[in-house]
Design a protein around this motif. Sequence first.
Motif, mmCIF file in Angstrom:
data_model
loop_
_atom_site.group_PDB
_atom_site.id
_atom_site.type_symbol
_atom_site.label_atom_id
_atom_site.label_comp_id
_atom_site.label_asym_id
_atom_site.label_seq_id
_atom_site.Cartn_x
_atom_site.Cartn_y
_atom_site.Cartn_z
ATOM 1 N N SER A 233 3.972 19.679 56.006
ATOM 2 C CA SER A 233 3.899 18.768 57.142
ATOM 3 C C SER A 233 2.607 18.932 57.917
ATOM 4 O O SER A 233 2.160 18.014 58.590
ATOM 5 N N SER A 234 1.969 20.082 57.816
ATOM 6 C CA SER A 234 0.747 20.299 58.578
ATOM 7 C C SER A 234 -0.401 19.412 58.110
ATOM 8 O O SER A 234 -1.376 19.222 58.808
ATOM 9 N N THR A 235 -0.262 18.841 56.881
ATOM 10 C CA THR A 235 -1.344 18.005 56.377
ATOM 11 C C THR A 235 -1.167 16.543 56.751
ATOM 12 O O THR A 235 -2.003 15.720 56.434
ATOM 13 N N VAL A 236 -0.057 16.200 57.414
ATOM 14 C CA VAL A 236 0.245 14.811 57.706
ATOM 15 C C VAL A 236 0.054 14.541 59.189
ATOM 16 O O VAL A 236 0.520 15.282 60.035
ATOM 17 N N VAL B 219 12.062 16.509 51.566
ATOM 18 C CA VAL B 219 11.628 15.969 52.852
ATOM 19 C C VAL B 219 12.833 15.487 53.661
ATOM 20 O O VAL B 219 12.819 15.534 54.895
ATOM 21 N N MET B 220 13.894 15.063 52.983
ATOM 22 C CA MET B 220 15.107 14.674 53.686
ATOM 23 C C MET B 220 15.708 15.888 54.398
ATOM 24 O O MET B 220 16.174 15.797 55.542
ATOM 25 N N GLN B 221 15.682 17.030 53.727
ATOM 26 C CA GLN B 221 16.179 18.256 54.344
ATOM 27 C C GLN B 221 15.325 18.667 55.530
ATOM 28 O O GLN B 221 15.838 19.125 56.564
ATOM 29 N N GLN B 222 14.008 18.501 55.398
ATOM 30 C CA GLN B 222 13.120 18.823 56.509
ATOM 31 C C GLN B 222 13.368 17.899 57.696
ATOM 32 O O GLN B 222 13.377 18.332 58.848
ATOM 33 N N TRP B 223 13.568 16.621 57.410
ATOM 34 C CA TRP B 223 13.865 15.665 58.473
ATOM 35 C C TRP B 223 15.185 16.029 59.156
ATOM 36 O O TRP B 223 15.295 15.988 60.381
ATOM 37 N N GLU B 224 16.189 16.384 58.353
ATOM 38 C CA GLU B 224 17.496 16.753 58.905
ATOM 39 C C GLU B 224 17.374 17.962 59.830
ATOM 40 O O GLU B 224 17.967 18.001 60.920
ATOM 41 N N ALA B 225 16.591 18.962 59.408
ATOM 42 C CA ALA B 225 16.410 20.156 60.243
ATOM 43 C C ALA B 225 15.699 19.807 61.543
ATOM 44 O O ALA B 225 16.057 20.297 62.626
ATOM 45 N N LYS C 138 9.977 11.938 61.409
ATOM 46 C CA LYS C 138 9.328 11.348 60.235
ATOM 47 C C LYS C 138 7.848 11.727 60.214
ATOM 48 O O LYS C 138 7.284 12.067 59.168
ATOM 49 N N VAL C 139 7.201 11.657 61.373
ATOM 50 C CA VAL C 139 5.773 11.976 61.426
ATOM 51 C C VAL C 139 5.534 13.449 61.137
ATOM 52 O O VAL C 139 4.659 13.806 60.341
ATOM 53 N N SER C 140 6.307 14.312 61.749
ATOM 54 C CA SER C 140 6.056 15.749 61.604
ATOM 55 C C SER C 140 6.329 16.256 60.195
ATOM 56 O O SER C 140 5.744 17.253 59.764
ATOM 57 N N THR C 141 7.216 15.576 59.457
ATOM 58 C CA THR C 141 7.526 16.007 58.089
ATOM 59 C C THR C 141 6.749 15.220 57.029
ATOM 60 O O THR C 141 6.807 15.558 55.842
ATOM 61 N N GLY C 142 6.036 14.182 57.430
ATOM 62 C CA GLY C 142 5.371 13.325 56.443
ATOM 63 C C GLY C 142 6.360 12.498 55.657
ATOM 64 O O GLY C 142 6.108 12.117 54.509
ATOM 65 N N PHE C 143 7.488 12.175 56.281
ATOM 66 C CA PHE C 143 8.620 11.555 55.595
ATOM 67 C C PHE C 143 8.236 10.267 54.877
ATOM 68 O O PHE C 143 8.456 10.121 53.671
ATOM 69 N N MET C 144 7.659 9.307 55.606
ATOM 70 C CA MET C 144 7.403 8.005 54.998
ATOM 71 C C MET C 144 6.318 8.071 53.926
ATOM 72 O O MET C 144 6.359 7.342 52.934
ATOM 73 N N GLN C 145 5.356 8.947 54.102
ATOM 74 C CA GLN C 145 4.318 9.093 53.079
ATOM 75 C C GLN C 145 4.936 9.551 51.768
ATOM 76 O O GLN C 145 4.589 9.047 50.691
ATOM 77 N N ILE C 146 5.865 10.490 51.841
ATOM 78 C CA ILE C 146 6.502 11.006 50.629
ATOM 79 C C ILE C 146 7.425 9.970 50.012
ATOM 80 O O ILE C 146 7.481 9.811 48.782
ATOM 81 N N ILE C 147 8.154 9.227 50.852
ATOM 82 C CA ILE C 147 9.005 8.157 50.329
ATOM 83 C C ILE C 147 8.154 7.137 49.574
ATOM 84 O O ILE C 147 8.475 6.728 48.454
#
Length: 294
Positions: free
Chosen positions: A39-42, A198-204, A247-256
């Motif tokens: 996530s640090s790269t997003v 990334v779904m798990q990261q978003w959930e956390a 979503k932003v902190s995990t890079g969620f949409m980029q990975i999707i």
Amino acid sequence: MLLCVSCAACGAGNTNDNALSAADLYGSGHTDKSTSQPSSTVTPQAEDAAPWVSPFDAYFLEGEREHVVDQARDRLVRACMTSQGFEYQGDAGGSDDADSSANADFAATWGPSDEDTARQYGYAAPSTANRDGNAAASASYPSGYMHALINEENTGCIDQADARLGYGDTWFSAMGAYEKIRDDADAKALAANKVRQVMQQWEACMSNRGYANRDPRELVGKYADRQAGTSPDTAEQKAAMADAACKVSTGFMQIIRESYTEAERQAVLDNQATMDQIKQLSETIYANAKRELA
């Protein structure tokens, strides 16, 4: 919904909740080998830096070529309706913004991915209220108008126009094959390891903010029934803003997006003959449209 290319194009892409292409049947991989991106790269800017483009898109008409077909259809339908004693009122619910439709589909499926949009709209897509309002404003037609325009017997003016342009049995057979290809690709995209991660990261991230949701689509569904054009209440606004921030902190949409691109690119390669047939049919429709406008 009255435009058959748009119907054929969008309807097939929407047969499952996660079909996400721009204008969907105009058009949306190698094998998934990557892992979740740190996530640090997003950055927030990276989430929505450019419209998502499906690998399927190259096989369907887009932009100005799509517009040519729409113009030809409009001319044919208008002449047909005039011959039956009606003044054609056009399609009230259409949108000319093809470039943003893929991102709008993502937003409708996954919810907002930036906090400003979340604060203002919650889980309602910004364009939804305008489209619904236009459709409602033109919902009253003279007696017999809709049957003349489109009907179950497939004898309406739209049916006749589309048949003249080239939307026949071969096209719809190819669209049936495409729906299956796309649905399978999208299922593979969502099953990829990096999407699960990334779904798990978003959930956390959401859990740390006091929410027990495991998937952004749960929140989209929860607030889906809010009347278009109304503002989100405080609870929806807070949930949407938390969702977007995670979503932003995990890079969620980029990975999707990456996962969809990979799965759909592979699907094109695995079904090249079908996709080439669709491209050829699309070219024929475009040529027919240009002839009608000449």
